[in-house]
Design an enzyme around this catalytic site. Structure first.
Site, mmCIF file in Angstrom:
data_model
loop_
_atom_site.group_PDB
_atom_site.id
_atom_site.type_symbol
_atom_site.label_atom_id
_atom_site.label_comp_id
_atom_site.label_asym_id
_atom_site.label_seq_id
_atom_site.Cartn_x
_atom_site.Cartn_y
_atom_site.Cartn_z
ATOM 1 N N LYS A 113 0.853 -1.189 0.000
ATOM 2 C CA LYS A 113 0.000 0.000 0.000
ATOM 3 C C LYS A 113 0.894 1.247 0.000
ATOM 4 O O LYS A 113 1.975 1.240 0.600
ATOM 5 C CB LYS A 113 -0.860 -0.055 1.270
ATOM 6 C CG LYS A 113 -1.980 0.951 1.355
ATOM 7 C CD LYS A 113 -2.830 0.610 2.597
ATOM 8 C CE LYS A 113 -3.955 1.598 2.813
ATOM 9 N NZ LYS A 113 -4.836 1.186 3.934
ATOM 10 N N SER A 119 -9.671 1.206 3.095
ATOM 11 C CA SER A 119 -8.811 1.986 2.252
ATOM 12 C C SER A 119 -7.778 1.171 1.471
ATOM 13 O O SER A 119 -7.215 1.674 0.499
ATOM 14 C CB SER A 119 -8.077 3.024 3.103
ATOM 15 O OG SER A 119 -7.253 2.402 4.048
ATOM 16 N N SER A 146 -9.755 -1.303 7.223
ATOM 17 C CA SER A 146 -9.215 -1.101 5.876
ATOM 18 C C SER A 146 -8.484 -2.285 5.252
ATOM 19 O O SER A 146 -8.113 -2.226 4.085
ATOM 20 C CB SER A 146 -8.271 0.104 5.866
ATOM 21 O OG SER A 146 -9.002 1.290 6.001
#
Lengths: 149, 485
Positions: B76, B153, B177
């Site tokens: 990420k 996310s 997330s």
């Protein structure tokens, strides 16, 4: 002037200072203590919880958060932030008398380490190099804190 | 089977036997990204040249004792890697790409284990969102249906794993997330106990809640990656000192005699019936495997998400203060003075959701409101945590839904921040309690979108959670299903 100000806040303190005749450092320390006292008095005052913010309040909050708002954004954020405040207002109903506040969930307390500068992971100059501003003598040159640059 | 579709275990076996080279495996993932990412927008930085150099190096050394040696992964866009642009998908760091001069502990540990970083994945700006729509690079689309979001996310990591653009990926879970996008994209993802994995070098959102975890194609892979990244770190004082057990050894497939809790608060009237049925079907699978289902109550469940949306923005307002255009990030010309510079750099750099959270946090922490908001939320957090402690006196794990529905369509919550927050209702309680929780595929809805089952354990109980999830995965038969791309 300074003594008058203190006198109005705390007569006993004003009395003591005349007896001890402070030097400058002592004065600064005591003065700071008063500022903290003044603020803690503010902290103990709980203003009413609001779930609707006005555009003026949003402008004030944005200023505290160092954000500029564009034309019309005060109203937009006032509406959105009010909806969020209404949502989180649910917590006010919870009886928390029996509960301590949790700051660290796995129960760790006061983790200490040696007070030593570590450069094995990253070099200070490499950290400075990521700045978009000019570097002079290992320092970042920022715009002036006072007035125009 | 194409090489990019392999799991860690399968790829490791082929690498070890020299049936394939690490370069071939890496190239297969890179080609897959080039082929399908145009439709998904999961990968925001491609570190291909460096990845191929590393792959060749690992081939020439020929050592595959580590299960992660030569395995390509994506991280990420909040994991700092030395020399690799990392922007948290925010214009505040993108306009002059932030290139960290150091590695996060997690990517460093993966590098030491031989894993190959091939790039960065899309996320909501600074991980604030549940749909990857607040990214400055635009939305990531769900590989199962590109009209829908991949979740957030960690939506980029989820879509990338589901579409076989990598063998595994790293996400972060502050308020759900990892688990939510894993459920939306039909893969596994674990939020470990708070402090089980190091946060060092990962851009912070809410420091008392942030966790680091893997997203994988099956539970065994989760165990392998977690093994490599878990453990105390002197660079993160909030990591726990407990020794890291051998997670893959915990995968015995045996859940006989285990007590599995079903909390009534997660099954309210009016909930999505398909979601309810998917968890009840999972409960039946566990019964067949010899476990006992126990009805339990977690009375403060409904307060967990409001609690999250106090604590998180408060910590956000503090953590985002560092993005002021001085040490890194977006800069502006001809500022009148320093305060003007801060205002303009931040206003131009941050997107709306980040600004909303900064302002809510600033308001809630301002003089007079601290006790009513932050401290009250910290106390509610204690009550939520007690609920779980009480429940784990009678059950080994708890099962629940991950999400209130399947992946929603792009733009569905565009103008309503609170509607987006409600996506977290099943995901916030575990965050408040700091307990491990994972998502594992548990079927498909009528709209053909994947569904996820949430399995949660007590603090430091990752072994049990992984064991239960692995046993379920092997019996339920939903693992290994791939979207048609």
């Amino acid at each position: 002037m300074q003594m008058e100000e203190f006198g109005s806040m705390n007569d006993e303190y004003a009395h003591n200072t005349t007896v001890f005749c402070m030097n400058n450092t002592e004065f600064i320390i005591l003065h700071s203590a008063f500022i903290i006292l003044k603020y803690s008095a503010v902290l103990h005052y709980t203003p009413p919880i609001m779930t609707a913010l006005t555009a003026d309040q949003v402008r004030h909050i944005a200023k505290l958060a160092r954000l500029n708002l564009k034309e019309g954004e005060e109203e937009k954020f006032a509406k959105e932030l009010s909806a969020i405040l209404t949502y989180i207002d649910a917590l006010q109903k919870v009886n928390t008398k029996s509960a301590e506040a949790t700051a660290q969930i796995t129960g760790l307390e006061s983790i200490f380490r040696e007070d030593r500068i570590r450069t094995d992971n990253v070099q200070p100059d490499a950290l400075l190099a990521t700045s978009p501003l000019p570097i002079i003598d290992h320092q970042i040159q920022t715009p002036s804190a006072h007035g125009s640059t | 089977m194409s090489l990019h579709a392999l799991t860690i275990t399968e790829a490791h076996e082929k690498l070890r036997k020299k049936e394939i080279s690490c370069e071939e495996l890496t190239r297969s993932c890179l080609e897959r990204i080039e082929k399908v990412d145009g439709a998904l927008n999961a990968v925001v930085y491609r570190n291909f040249d460096r990845a191929l150099l590393e792959a060749k190096k690992i081939d020439s050394e020929g050592k595959f004792s580590s299960p992660l040696a030569g395995i390509p992964y994506l991280a990420k866009d909040v994991y700092c890697e030395e020399g690799v642009p990392t922007t948290a998908c925010s214009n505040v760091l993108r306009s002059k790409d932030y290139v960290p001069p150091f590695d996060s502990t997690t990517t460093k540990r993966l590098k030491a284990a031989g894993a190959i970083s091939i790039g960065k994945t899309n996320t909501d700006e600074f991980t604030m969102g549940a749909s990857t729509e607040t990214s400055c690079y635009g939305v990531t689309r769900n590989p199962w249906d590109t009209k829908r979001v991949a979740g957030g996310s960690s939506g980029g990591s989820a879509a990338a794993v589901a579409a076989d653009e990598c063998i595994f990926a790293l996400g972060t879970d502050t308020g759900g997330s990892i688990r939510q996008p894993a459920a939306f994209c039909g893969l596994t993802g674990i939020r470990p106990t708070y402090g089980r994995t190091s946060r060092y070098g990962v851009m912070s959102m809410a420091s008392s809640l942030d966790t680091i975890g893997p997203m994988c194609k099956n539970v065994e892979d989760l165990a392998i990656v977690l093994q490599a990244i878990a453990g105390a770190d002197p660079l993160d004082g909030t990591t726990g000192k407990k020794p890291v057990p051998d997670y893959t050894k915990a995968l015995t497939g045996n859940v006989k005699g285990m007590k599995i809790g079903l909390p009534k608060e997660y099954f309210a009237d009016g909930m999505n019936e398909e979601i309810r049925a998917s968890v009840m079907n999972a409960a039946d699978v566990f019964k067949k495997l010899g476990a006992t289902i126990v009805d339990i109550s977690l009375p403060h469940t409904a307060y967990a998400t409001p609690c999250y949306y106090v604590l998180c923005p408060c910590e956000v307002s503090s953590n985002m203060a560092r993005y002021d255009g001085i040490r890194y990030g977006h800069t502006v010309k001809n500022a009148e003075n320093l305060v003007d510079y801060y205002h303009r750099a931040r206003s131009e750099g941050f997107g709306n959701e980040v600004k909303r959270r900064i302002m809510i946090g600033t308001y809630a922490l301002s003089a007079g409101y601290y006790d009513a908001y932050y401290r009250q939320a910290q106390k509610v957090r204690t009550l939520i945590s007690r609920d779980f402690a009480e429940a784990y006196k009678t059950v080994d794990v708890i099962i629940a839904p991950v999400t209130p529905g399947t992946a929603f369509t792009v733009g569905a919550h565009e103008s309503d921040p609170v509607a987006m927050y409600l996506e977290d209702i099943f995901l916030s309680p575990q965050v408040m309690a700091g307990i491990p929780a994972l998502s594992v595929p548990c079927g498909f809805a009528k709209n053909s979108m994947p569904l996820g089952l949430q399995i949660m354990g007590p603090q430091w109980g990752e072994e049990t959670v992984l064991r239960v999830a692995d046993a379920y995965e092997k019996s339920a038969g939903f693992a290994g299903k791939k979207p048609a791309l």
